[in-house]
Design a protein around this motif. Sequence first.
Motif, mmCIF file in Angstrom:
data_model
loop_
_atom_site.group_PDB
_atom_site.id
_atom_site.type_symbol
_atom_site.label_atom_id
_atom_site.label_comp_id
_atom_site.label_asym_id
_atom_site.label_seq_id
_atom_site.Cartn_x
_atom_site.Cartn_y
_atom_site.Cartn_z
ATOM 1 N N ARG A 1 45.354 -17.175 56.834
ATOM 2 C CA ARG A 1 46.000 -15.937 57.278
ATOM 3 C C ARG A 1 45.643 -15.627 58.723
ATOM 4 N N HIS A 2 44.359 -15.782 59.062
ATOM 5 C CA HIS A 2 43.916 -15.479 60.426
ATOM 6 C C HIS A 2 44.556 -16.416 61.441
ATOM 7 N N VAL A 3 44.628 -17.701 61.107
ATOM 8 C CA VAL A 3 45.245 -18.671 62.019
ATOM 9 C C VAL A 3 46.721 -18.326 62.229
ATOM 10 N N GLU A 4 47.415 -18.006 61.147
ATOM 11 C CA GLU A 4 48.839 -17.678 61.248
ATOM 12 C C GLU A 4 49.071 -16.449 62.122
ATOM 13 N N LEU A 5 48.305 -15.382 61.888
ATOM 14 C CA LEU A 5 48.485 -14.152 62.674
ATOM 15 C C LEU A 5 48.129 -14.373 64.140
ATOM 16 N N SER A 6 47.051 -15.141 64.387
ATOM 17 C CA SER A 6 46.637 -15.395 65.770
ATOM 18 C C SER A 6 47.687 -16.201 66.520
ATOM 19 N N LEU A 7 48.266 -17.189 65.860
ATOM 20 C CA LEU A 7 49.294 -18.009 66.500
ATOM 21 C C LEU A 7 50.557 -17.196 66.775
ATOM 22 N N LYS A 8 50.932 -16.329 65.845
ATOM 23 C CA LYS A 8 52.116 -15.488 66.047
ATOM 24 C C LYS A 8 51.920 -14.560 67.244
ATOM 25 N N GLN A 9 50.741 -13.952 67.365
ATOM 26 C CA GLN A 9 50.442 -13.078 68.496
ATOM 27 C C GLN A 9 50.467 -13.858 69.813
ATOM 28 N N SER A 10 49.902 -15.072 69.762
ATOM 29 C CA SER A 10 49.874 -15.902 70.964
ATOM 30 C C SER A 10 51.288 -16.316 71.382
ATOM 31 N N MET A 11 52.104 -16.687 70.391
ATOM 32 C CA MET A 11 53.457 -17.123 70.717
ATOM 33 C C MET A 11 54.301 -15.993 71.301
ATOM 34 N N LYS A 12 54.017 -14.769 70.869
ATOM 35 C CA LYS A 12 54.752 -13.632 71.445
ATOM 36 C C LYS A 12 54.395 -13.481 72.928
ATOM 37 N N LYS A 13 53.094 -13.631 73.247
ATOM 38 C CA LYS A 13 52.677 -13.538 74.649
ATOM 39 C C LYS A 13 53.298 -14.660 75.466
ATOM 40 N N VAL A 14 53.321 -15.866 74.871
ATOM 41 C CA VAL A 14 53.904 -17.013 75.569
ATOM 42 C C VAL A 14 55.398 -16.781 75.804
ATOM 43 N N SER A 15 56.077 -16.250 74.799
ATOM 44 C CA SER A 15 57.504 -15.977 74.945
ATOM 45 C C SER A 15 57.767 -15.003 76.081
ATOM 46 N N ASP A 16 56.919 -13.970 76.176
ATOM 47 C CA ASP A 16 57.075 -12.991 77.265
ATOM 48 C C ASP A 16 56.837 -13.647 78.629
ATOM 49 N N LEU A 17 55.858 -14.570 78.683
ATOM 50 C CA LEU A 17 55.528 -15.214 79.962
ATOM 51 C C LEU A 17 56.557 -16.263 80.375
ATOM 52 N N LEU A 18 57.422 -16.655 79.438
ATOM 53 C CA LEU A 18 58.456 -17.629 79.762
ATOM 54 C C LEU A 18 59.846 -16.994 79.871
ATOM 55 N N SER A 19 59.893 -15.666 79.816
ATOM 56 C CA SER A 19 61.180 -14.987 79.929
ATOM 57 C C SER A 19 61.689 -15.082 81.368
ATOM 58 N N ALA A 20 62.987 -14.898 81.542
ATOM 59 C CA ALA A 20 63.606 -15.042 82.869
ATOM 60 C C ALA A 20 63.044 -14.042 83.872
ATOM 61 N N ASP A 21 62.679 -12.859 83.403
ATOM 62 C CA ASP A 21 62.205 -11.807 84.300
ATOM 63 C C ASP A 21 60.732 -11.987 84.685
#
Length: 422
Positions: free
Chosen positions: A82-102
């Motif tokens: 559970r911890h690994v899954e939640l941590s990865l989801k949080q990380s991927m959201k940050k990565v998605s924001d850092l790869l956005s066009a803006d």
Amino acid sequence: MSLGKMFISAILKQGSVAELLQYGKIDHLFKASEKDVYAFVTTFAKQHQALPKPDTIWSHTGEELPEVEEPASYYMELLEVRHVELSLKQSMKKVSDLLSADNKDPMQALEVITDTAMQLIAQRHVKKIVDFREAYSMIMSAYAAKYKEPEGQGLYLGWPTLDNMSGGLMKGDVISFVGRPAQGKTWQMLYGALYGWKKAGKNPETDQSRMFVSMEMDVLPIQQRLAALQTNLPASQLKHATLSTPSLKKLKEGLTEIKSYASPFYVVDGNLAATVEDIWMMARQLKPAAIFIDGGYLVKHPTERDRYRRVAENVELMKQELAALAPVVVSWQFSRDAAKKNKKKGEKAGLEDIGYTDAIGQVSSLVLGLFEEESVETIKQRKIEILKGRNGEIGSFITRWDFNKMDFSEIEDEDVSELQFL
């Protein structure tokens, strides 16, 4: 249902402070709604060297724990996932924001992914990496838990020299019996398995349950041998149905008495537990306090066909998987070269003479070599060499070899001064 509370409930059910402490610092695995319960239980255990009752937890935290059926290790695995899954989801959201066009920043996104992965890996190994400055609570709590253990807890094999040296074998320990064929490995293992179980008897406070996996013999002859040891009746007479009337009565009384023993003694046909994984699954279900495997070199492997690599792989799995559940005692064979040692020249069989692989000696906490001395005493005694101790001990002791009284106990008046610490 809260996984964190289920884990705490399982810890309380198992009733061991050491079980809780072995996981180390795991605060990060609990959600906000679970942290108060975990903090209270761990603080209570460190201060009082005992686990609190559910009513005590309720009165201090207002939290009620659920009923659970599985061991704490099962819920710990789910907490980690559970911890690994939640941590990865949080990380991927940050990565998605850092790869956005803006706001495109690939290098920062890579750093986020790397940091998350490294943190998760470090947390998975938190039990193996500790800061010694924080050792007080863990060491003192474990010491107090050991000091308060009911008499007979842990695995004692019934030979004082060995039991005093080991202090009782616990989870994580692998004990290897090694000998040439027909030198009595099965008898010695059965004696060791029966000792603590028989001593505990009807005492419900002491868990001395056993799981004896026989890779070499069917269930019936193992049961017959156990019955002979339990009742001190000659095994050959029991096997061939030649007991006298009084002895037959003693056998029936003995077998009737053990029905009321508190701890089970499971005998498992090796055909039902062909691999280490099979034994592991059975042990998870039966929950024995000690696991015995007679004929470890016959245990199969799902993929490895070469017998040497198969044994090496299996002994590693026994250490990693089975010993995590309970102390494991396994019998192996000496290689043929061991029989060629020149005793007159002082040559003795050692760890290097164990058949199939060096991994057996390397992985085992204790290695016991069974020897038949060349003397007139051979018919009534055997020598057990301590080839490896948990802390480097070596030495030997003599056991009786009496099939009339079924006595394989240590001859304690022998000189054991040769026991050494390396």
